[in-house]
Design an enzyme around this catalytic site. Structure first.
Site, PDB file in Angstrom:
ATOM      1  N   SER B  34      12.279   1.788  12.170  1.00  0.00           N
ATOM      2  CA  SER B  34      12.141   1.973  13.611  1.00  0.00           C
ATOM      3  C   SER B  34      12.888   0.908  14.410  1.00  0.00           C
ATOM      4  O   SER B  34      13.464   1.188  15.456  1.00  0.00           O
ATOM      5  CB  SER B  34      10.667   1.937  14.005  1.00  0.00           C
ATOM      6  OG  SER B  34       9.964   2.959  13.361  1.00  0.00           O
ATOM      7  N   GLU B  55       2.291  -9.801  11.059  1.00  0.00           N
ATOM      8  CA  GLU B  55       3.247 -10.355  12.027  1.00  0.00           C
ATOM      9  C   GLU B  55       3.137 -11.868  12.166  1.00  0.00           C
ATOM     10  O   GLU B  55       4.136 -12.560  12.373  1.00  0.00           O
ATOM     11  CB  GLU B  55       3.041  -9.695  13.398  1.00  0.00           C
ATOM     12  CG  GLU B  55       3.327  -8.195  13.415  1.00  0.00           C
ATOM     13  CD  GLU B  55       2.199  -7.350  12.822  1.00  0.00           C
ATOM     14  OE1 GLU B  55       1.091  -7.886  12.597  1.00  0.00           O
ATOM     15  OE2 GLU B  55       2.421  -6.148  12.583  1.00  0.00           O
ATOM     16  N   HIS B 106      10.688  -1.085  20.872  1.00  0.00           N
ATOM     17  CA  HIS B 106       9.573  -0.262  21.357  1.00  0.00           C
ATOM     18  C   HIS B 106       8.785  -0.963  22.446  1.00  0.00           C
ATOM     19  O   HIS B 106       7.547  -0.926  22.475  1.00  0.00           O
ATOM     20  CB  HIS B 106       8.668   0.163  20.199  1.00  0.00           C
ATOM     21  CG  HIS B 106       9.350   1.115  19.257  1.00  0.00           C
ATOM     22  ND1 HIS B 106      10.459   0.758  18.507  1.00  0.00           N
ATOM     23  CD2 HIS B 106       9.101   2.416  18.952  1.00  0.00           C
ATOM     24  CE1 HIS B 106      10.845   1.800  17.792  1.00  0.00           C
ATOM     25  NE2 HIS B 106      10.055   2.810  18.043  1.00  0.00           N
ATOM     26  N   ASP B 114       2.981   7.608  21.184  1.00  0.00           N
ATOM     27  CA  ASP B 114       2.065   6.707  20.467  1.00  0.00           C
ATOM     28  C   ASP B 114       0.970   6.170  21.384  1.00  0.00           C
ATOM     29  O   ASP B 114      -0.089   5.743  20.924  1.00  0.00           O
ATOM     30  CB  ASP B 114       2.837   5.535  19.836  1.00  0.00           C
ATOM     31  CG  ASP B 114       3.413   5.916  18.474  1.00  0.00           C
ATOM     32  OD1 ASP B 114       3.122   7.039  18.010  1.00  0.00           O
ATOM     33  OD2 ASP B 114       4.143   5.095  17.891  1.00  0.00           O
TER      34      ASP B 114
END
Lengths: 272, 314
Positions: B34, B55, B106, B114
């Site tokens: 992505s 993360e 994003h 989403d």
């Protein structure tokens, strides 16, 4: 093992403990308990184990030490000063305005500090990054990390533990300063982290459990860890918080409180 | 007009950078397809590290790589990169000014279907609040490539905000990108729209609509939120008398906040902030969401028209 060497290191550890008492006493704040519990480990690393050059603190091939439990800054500063990274007199500026000896280690301010730490749980990931860089660059330096047992309550530690095993970082050796106490009380009562050895083993690490105040056991464990291939290594060091000062030993109250002048004198007398 | 997603341009730029600079390494958190870091991974597998869905650890590892001389680019969705890992970015990266680049895709509501959980509308505010951090929000594919290359040159942490959908290509290949130096995209005397990211194209469209009504609008492309080009902001305030900011982000703390801070101190004029009005996003098609939250050329033109009218009455 060489008895003379052990004696020399034990004397150095005592000296480092004296610095810790003087520094925190002069600062009027700081964390003596967890500094004293890890003093033998840190001494072994800086005075026997690690390949370092105080004259050349950015030497690309040096071994790295990341103090993930950054509140134990006094033990790191004492070792760095004794090793010659800066003057021993500077130790008494701990936590003062303008001093490079910040309350928690700041790599931008003090030579020899490999990573700024203090916010718990972050050091192992940073050590892994250094270890990956060593691999990419074809360098054979090793990265040592010191974690607190309360610290491993942070979830990020386990993310990093997983990653070190996944990437087979056998150039990472971690110590767990297993002194059993954190600010709010015994680790077992605040939020149990047991069984620690089994946890690290399950995460894919080579694990040894040693007496963290036996210089001989520390050196032997490091020797064994260095021979491990394909896995990061965890050395669970059973320690006593406040070790070396009778009235501080196993007392949670000494986690983050500095000794007063009369307590400094009593502690120094015990560490003479 | 040709449309390319900034994340696609990022993927290409990384490969180019990887070829030129062996110190460039890339980390992702299970979203390589992505974020388009997959392109780098294909070309340089030994310099690509998938850190899994973790993360915080990704940023911490990047800090260590940077401390050892590497130039790590970390990518995942903006919400996780800046939200989940915020305190690691603060303490392990920005505090020590380590050379870590966070290129998050994003961002904003154009994530679309989403929904609100995945639509980062506060990342600019978070990153802008950190000392030592440079914040870049490219408007198109050309600017993205330039921003990635500039980020690699900057010694210190850089946040690059990227989007999911295709956006018009605004710049020619001769475009010169200088971090911290805004680009005046068109001139006008009646008002200024200061826009960032995908809203630059929208601002140009709005200015076109207003031109037909005889309202001359200056459009400033603020691709660098930090350090902010205060000179360009003050010039807009002085020369056009009113400013409308446009961003695909909360009106709190992002471009609008930064511009208002600069204007207040140096040349007070009305500043109207167009963006998410202190709400979270929701599911929907990107176009539908932009419409609902007023991030279209028509809405923006209406806000400018209103601003110009009010300015006349002062």
């Amino acid at each position: 093992m060489d008895g003379e060497k052990i004696k020399r290191l034990e004397e150095k550890a005592r000296k480092i403990r004296r610095h810790i008492i003087r520094m925190t006493g002069a600062a009027g704040s700081g964390h003596p308990g967890g500094s004293l519990s890890s003093a033998d480990i840190v001494t072994a690393l800086y005075f026997e184990v690690m390949r370092i050059d105080p004259q050349n603190p950015r030497w690309p091939d040096r071994d790295r030490f990341v103090l993930s439990k950054g509140h134990a800054a006094p033990v790191l500063y004492a070792a760095l000063a004794e090793r010659g990274f800066f003057s021993v007199e500077d130790l008494l500026t701990l936590r003062r305005l303008g001093s490079p000896l910040q309350g928690h280690p700041d790599m931008k301010k003090l030579p020899g500090v490999e990573m700024s730490t203090g916010s718990l749980g972050q050091g192992l990931a940073c050590a892994n990054g250094m270890a990956l860089a060593a691999r990419l660059d074809g360098r054979d330096y090793r990265v040592y990390v010191l974690l607190g047992d309360g610290e491993i309550q942070e979830g990020m530690v386990w993310e990093a533990a997983m990653a070190a095993a996944h990437y087979r970082l056998d150039n990472v050796t971690a110590f767990l300063d297993h002194n059993g106490l954190q600010i709010d009380g015994p680790v077992a009562r605040v939020m149990s982290v047991e069984p620690v050895a089994e946890k690290w083993r399950a995460f894919g690490w080579d694990v040894q459990v040693i007496d963290g105040h036996s210089m001989e056991e520390i050196l032997q464990a490091v020797e064994k860890a260095r021979a491990v291939r394909g896995k990061p290594q965890m050395i669970v060091a059973e320690t006593v918080k406040g070790k070396g000062v009778s009235f501080m030993e196993n007392m949670v109250e000494w986690h983050g409180v500095a000794p007063k002048p009369d307590e400094v004198e009593r502690a120094l007398a015990e560490l003479a | 007009m040709k449309k390319i997603a900034t994340r696609d341009a990022y993927g290409k730029a990384l490969v180019e950078l990887g070829r030129e600079n062996p110190d460039v390494v890339v980390l992702d958190a299970d979203l390589a397809k992505s974020t388009k870091t997959i392109e780098f991974a294909k070309h340089f597998p030994e310099r690509f590290f998938d850190m899994g869905i973790a993360e915080q650890n990704m940023i911490g590892t990047a800090a260590g790589l940077a401390a050892a001389g590497k130039i790590p680019f970390c990518s995942t969705f903006a919400i996780f990169a800046t939200g989940r890992a915020f305190e690691i970015i603060r303490n392990s990266v920005a505090y020590s000014r380590l050379n870590v680049k966070i290129a998050a895709s994003h961002a904003g509501i154009t994530v679309g279907e989403d929904g609100g959980s995945h639509q980062s509308v506060e990342d600019i505010a978070l990153m802008r609040s950190l000392p030592n951090m440079t914040v870049l929000v490219p408007a198109d594919a050309v600017e993205t490539r330039a921003a990635v290359r500039a980020a690699a040159q900057i010694q210190g942490p850089v946040y690059i905000r990227l989007g999911r959908p295709g956006v018009p290509v605004l710049h020619g290949d001769d475009f010169h990108f200088e971090p911290g130096r805004a680009v005046v995209m068109r001139e006008g005397d009646d008002a200024t729209i200061i826009a960032t990211g995908i809203m630059v194209a929208t601002a140009l469209e709005a200015a076109g609509l207003l031109e037909q009504e005889g309202i001359g609008v200056r459009v400033v492309n603020m691709h660098t939120i930090k350090p902010l080009d205060e000179e360009a902001v003050i010039a807009a305030a002085r020369e056009t008398g009113v400013i409308v900011t446009a961003e695909e982000h909360s009106v709190i703390g992002g471009l609008g906040g930064a511009v208002a801070e600069a204007v207040c101190a140096c040349h007070p004029v009305p500043v109207y902030r167009v963006g998410l009005p202190d709400v979270f996003g929701e599911s929907g098609k990107p176009g539908e969401l932009l419409e609902k939250y007023g991030l279209t050329a028509a809405h923006l033109a209406a806000r400018v028209r209103e601003a110009v009218t009010k300015k006349g009455r002062r």
